[in-house]
Design a protein around this motif. Structure first.
Motif, PDB file in Angstrom:
ATOM      1  N   GLU A   1      93.433  34.222  35.751  1.00 38.89           N
ATOM      2  CA  GLU A   1      94.699  34.407  35.021  1.00 38.89           C
ATOM      3  C   GLU A   1      95.605  33.192  35.126  1.00 38.89           C
ATOM      4  O   GLU A   1      96.700  33.173  34.590  1.00 38.89           O
ATOM      5  N   GLY A   2      95.140  32.174  35.860  1.00 41.65           N
ATOM      6  CA  GLY A   2      96.002  30.989  35.950  1.00 41.65           C
ATOM      7  C   GLY A   2      95.268  29.836  36.611  1.00 41.65           C
ATOM      8  O   GLY A   2      94.217  30.021  37.215  1.00 41.65           O
ATOM      9  N   TRP A   3      95.864  28.664  36.489  1.00 40.78           N
ATOM     10  CA  TRP A   3      95.293  27.439  37.053  1.00 40.78           C
ATOM     11  C   TRP A   3      96.243  26.950  38.131  1.00 40.78           C
ATOM     12  O   TRP A   3      97.458  26.866  37.911  1.00 40.78           O
ATOM     13  N   LEU A   4      95.704  26.659  39.337  1.00 43.46           N
ATOM     14  CA  LEU A   4      96.571  26.299  40.469  1.00 43.46           C
ATOM     15  C   LEU A   4      95.906  25.174  41.267  1.00 43.46           C
ATOM     16  O   LEU A   4      95.345  25.414  42.328  1.00 43.46           O
ATOM     17  N   PRO A   5      95.960  23.952  40.728  1.00 45.98           N
ATOM     18  CA  PRO A   5      95.381  22.824  41.469  1.00 45.98           C
ATOM     19  C   PRO A   5      96.206  22.518  42.716  1.00 45.98           C
ATOM     20  O   PRO A   5      97.350  22.978  42.842  1.00 45.98           O
ATOM     21  N   TYR A   6      95.635  21.742  43.609  1.00 46.73           N
ATOM     22  CA  TYR A   6      96.304  21.453  44.880  1.00 46.73           C
ATOM     23  C   TYR A   6      97.745  20.982  44.674  1.00 46.73           C
ATOM     24  O   TYR A   6      98.656  21.390  45.375  1.00 46.73           O
ATOM     25  N   ARG A   7      97.952  20.116  43.685  1.00 51.80           N
ATOM     26  CA  ARG A   7      99.317  19.567  43.534  1.00 51.80           C
ATOM     27  C   ARG A   7     100.314  20.693  43.222  1.00 51.80           C
ATOM     28  O   ARG A   7     101.487  20.637  43.647  1.00 51.80           O
ATOM     29  N   LYS A   8      99.819  21.747  42.576  1.00 51.59           N
ATOM     30  CA  LYS A   8     100.724  22.881  42.297  1.00 51.59           C
ATOM     31  C   LYS A   8     100.945  23.711  43.560  1.00 51.59           C
ATOM     32  O   LYS A   8     101.999  24.317  43.747  1.00 51.59           O
ATOM     33  N   VAL A   9      99.918  23.729  44.423  1.00 49.05           N
ATOM     34  CA  VAL A   9     100.053  24.506  45.667  1.00 49.05           C
ATOM     35  C   VAL A   9     101.198  23.944  46.503  1.00 49.05           C
ATOM     36  O   VAL A   9     101.975  24.687  47.096  1.00 49.05           O
ATOM     37  N   PHE A  10     101.332  22.620  46.468  1.00 51.97           N
ATOM     38  CA  PHE A  10     102.411  22.007  47.270  1.00 51.97           C
ATOM     39  C   PHE A  10     103.785  22.486  46.802  1.00 51.97           C
ATOM     40  O   PHE A  10     104.707  22.658  47.609  1.00 51.97           O
ATOM     41  N   ASP A  11     103.930  22.731  45.490  1.00 49.48           N
ATOM     42  CA  ASP A  11     105.213  23.270  44.990  1.00 49.48           C
ATOM     43  C   ASP A  11     105.476  24.641  45.620  1.00 49.48           C
ATOM     44  O   ASP A  11     106.588  24.937  46.076  1.00 49.48           O
ATOM     45  N   ILE A  12     104.429  25.460  45.658  1.00 47.26           N
ATOM     46  CA  ILE A  12     104.603  26.820  46.232  1.00 47.26           C
ATOM     47  C   ILE A  12     104.880  26.728  47.736  1.00 47.26           C
ATOM     48  O   ILE A  12     105.729  27.433  48.270  1.00 47.26           O
ATOM     49  N   VAL A  13     104.183  25.794  48.398  1.00 47.56           N
ATOM     50  CA  VAL A  13     104.425  25.595  49.843  1.00 47.56           C
ATOM     51  C   VAL A  13     105.901  25.286  50.073  1.00 47.56           C
ATOM     52  O   VAL A  13     106.558  25.912  50.911  1.00 47.56           O
TER      53      VAL A  13
ATOM     54  N   GLU B   1     105.076  39.991  46.413  1.00 48.56           N
ATOM     55  CA  GLU B   1     104.548  39.096  45.382  1.00 48.56           C
ATOM     56  C   GLU B   1     104.596  37.641  45.828  1.00 48.56           C
ATOM     57  O   GLU B   1     105.457  36.862  45.417  1.00 48.56           O
ATOM     58  N   ILE B   2     103.661  37.294  46.731  1.00 47.72           N
ATOM     59  CA  ILE B   2     103.572  35.891  47.163  1.00 47.72           C
ATOM     60  C   ILE B   2     102.125  35.442  47.008  1.00 47.72           C
ATOM     61  O   ILE B   2     101.238  36.265  46.785  1.00 47.72           O
ATOM     62  N   LEU B   3     101.901  34.131  47.133  1.00 46.18           N
ATOM     63  CA  LEU B   3     100.536  33.613  47.093  1.00 46.18           C
ATOM     64  C   LEU B   3      99.907  33.798  48.474  1.00 46.18           C
ATOM     65  O   LEU B   3     100.427  33.306  49.474  1.00 46.18           O
ATOM     66  N   ALA B   4      98.816  34.542  48.509  1.00 50.63           N
ATOM     67  CA  ALA B   4      98.067  34.696  49.765  1.00 50.63           C
ATOM     68  C   ALA B   4      97.007  33.599  49.792  1.00 50.63           C
ATOM     69  O   ALA B   4      96.262  33.429  48.813  1.00 50.63           O
ATOM     70  N   SER B   5      96.976  32.820  50.872  1.00 45.91           N
ATOM     71  CA  SER B   5      95.995  31.728  50.985  1.00 45.91           C
ATOM     72  C   SER B   5      95.148  31.925  52.239  1.00 45.91           C
ATOM     73  O   SER B   5      95.381  31.256  53.257  1.00 45.91           O
ATOM     74  N   PRO B   6      94.205  32.845  52.175  1.00 51.26           N
ATOM     75  CA  PRO B   6      93.326  33.063  53.327  1.00 51.26           C
ATOM     76  C   PRO B   6      92.239  32.000  53.389  1.00 51.26           C
ATOM     77  O   PRO B   6      91.559  31.763  52.394  1.00 51.26           O
ATOM     78  N   MET B   7      92.058  31.361  54.527  1.00 51.24           N
ATOM     79  CA  MET B   7      91.017  30.341  54.694  1.00 51.24           C
ATOM     80  C   MET B   7      89.879  30.954  55.506  1.00 51.24           C
ATOM     81  O   MET B   7      90.081  31.348  56.654  1.00 51.24           O
ATOM     82  N   GLY B   8      88.725  31.102  54.877  1.00 55.75           N
ATOM     83  CA  GLY B   8      87.599  31.657  55.628  1.00 55.75           C
ATOM     84  C   GLY B   8      87.229  33.049  55.157  1.00 55.75           C
ATOM     85  O   GLY B   8      87.995  33.711  54.439  1.00 55.75           O
ATOM     86  N   LEU B   9      86.077  33.495  55.598  1.00 54.12           N
ATOM     87  CA  LEU B   9      85.490  34.719  55.064  1.00 54.12           C
ATOM     88  C   LEU B   9      86.298  35.972  55.408  1.00 54.12           C
ATOM     89  O   LEU B   9      86.723  36.715  54.512  1.00 54.12           O
ATOM     90  N   LEU B  10      86.537  36.199  56.687  1.00 54.34           N
ATOM     91  CA  LEU B  10      87.246  37.437  57.062  1.00 54.34           C
ATOM     92  C   LEU B  10      88.680  37.474  56.530  1.00 54.34           C
ATOM     93  O   LEU B  10      89.127  38.510  56.005  1.00 54.34           O
ATOM     94  N   PRO B  11      89.454  36.364  56.616  1.00 54.02           N
ATOM     95  CA  PRO B  11      90.800  36.403  56.017  1.00 54.02           C
ATOM     96  C   PRO B  11      90.766  36.672  54.513  1.00 54.02           C
ATOM     97  O   PRO B  11      91.585  37.420  53.988  1.00 54.02           O
ATOM     98  N   THR B  12      89.778  36.113  53.816  1.00 54.90           N
ATOM     99  CA  THR B  12      89.663  36.372  52.374  1.00 54.90           C
ATOM    100  C   THR B  12      89.362  37.843  52.122  1.00 54.90           C
ATOM    101  O   THR B  12      89.959  38.485  51.258  1.00 54.90           O
ATOM    102  N   LEU B  13      88.460  38.391  52.915  1.00 51.71           N
ATOM    103  CA  LEU B  13      88.131  39.820  52.785  1.00 51.71           C
ATOM    104  C   LEU B  13      89.376  40.667  53.066  1.00 51.71           C
ATOM    105  O   LEU B  13      89.678  41.621  52.341  1.00 51.71           O
TER     106      LEU B  13
END
Ligand code: F8G
Length: 252
Positions: free
Chosen positions: A74-86, A24-36
């Motif tokens: 199901e949720g809102w995750l703006p960049y500033r929130k991403v930094f908290d998860i990072v 249960e972590i945030l997956a952050s794939p950048m790009g088409l194949l990683p997202t797929l």
């Protein structure tokens, strides 16, 4: 009879396997194949992965590639929130790389000297913070000596040598999980954390990879990237990417 997997589908499977065991972590794939790959993992081995639309919304379902409009938010995750998860480390990012070297130093910033670059690229973006806070992998759609370089021009994502030189605080959460390219899968599980070949994609010879890499690669234990199951192929072809966008990124 299911037709044989294309190179793009093998790369999608390799990208899905990047998230094996992540839970249960945030997956952050950048790009088409990683997202797929991340979406395929969510539908198969990693149902607890948290997926976003790549901008600011967490998705409750797993939409078709390129069609987030149909997805349930199901949720809102703006960049500033991403930094908290990072900072908390509960994230696995798959970034790209204009350059990557044998210890996993990545460059997405510029080509040439930082003070006077010959090419301005994306910039450092989140690469430095990602690599010292949580697992990071890389997707390279066109494996070549121009990308797999002896030494990157500018360090955006930190590699094992520089993390070691920076000391224990830089090393504590530093983990470059894997690199997936259109030729094979790589990791840094060697005695000096230099890159090694884990597997070549079906049809790719080890010599192809060595020729397209500017530094020595440990190839001793290399195997072949696994084939997708029939169900994984069905999900790729009928559910996640029926328009075949994957074939535009990686030709067979
Ligand atoms: C080269 C080379 C090379 C390219 N050698 N020349 C030339 C020589 C090429 C072209 C020109 C352009 C958490 C987080 C974040 C956030 C959060 C915090 C991140 C807030 C979000 C925002 C933020 C980072 C995510 C990535 C990058 C993904 C790619 C690239 C690419 C193509 C690599 C595929 N080696 N290379 N040139 N982002 N994208 O001949 O010259 O340069 O070439 O995680 O952001 O701030 O933090 O790169 O370049 O992971 O990987 O798209 O830039 O498109 O067009 O190929 O032809 O014009 O003369 P590109 P390209 P010319 S995490």
């Amino acid at each position: 009879m299911t037709s044989a997997a294309t190179r793009a589908e093998i790369c999608a499977i390799a990208c899905a396997d990047l998230f094996a065991g992540d839970g249960e972590i945030l997956a952050s794939p950048m790009g088409l194949l990683p997202t797929l790959g991340a979406r395929l993992a969510k539908l198969t081995t990693e149902p607890d992965l948290l997926l976003s639309d790549g901008e600011a919304y967490l998705l409750a379902d797993v939409p078709e590639l390129g069609n987030n409009s149909s997805s349930d938010v199901e949720g809102w995750l703006p960049y500033r929130k991403v930094f908290d998860i990072v900072a908390h480390g509960r994230r696995h990012v798959v970034m790209g790389a204009n350059q990557i070297d044998r210890y996993g130093n990545q460059n997405i910033s510029c080509i040439g000297a930082h003070a006077h670059p010959t090419r301005q690229l994306l910039g450092f973006r989140g690469a430095p913070g990602n690599t010292v806070n949580h697992p990071t992998s890389y997707w390279i759609p066109r494996h070549s000596t121009r990308v797999f370089v002896e030494s990157v021009d500018v360090v955006s994502g930190v590699g094992y040598d520089r993390a070691r030189a920076a000391g224990s605080s830089a090393q504590r959460f530093h983990q470059i999980r894997r690199v997936v390219s259109n030729l094979g899968v790589f990791d840094f599980n060697t005695s000096d954390h230099s890159m090694r070949l884990v597997s070549t994609h079906p049809g790719v010879q080890q010599d192809d990879v060595v020729q397209q890499t500017s530094f020595p690669l440990d190839t001793r234990d290399a195997g072949e990237t696994r084939q997708p199951s029939d169900e994984e192929l069905r999900l790729l072809r009928e559910v996640l990417d029926p328009r075949g966008l994957r074939e535009r990124e990686v030709s067979s």
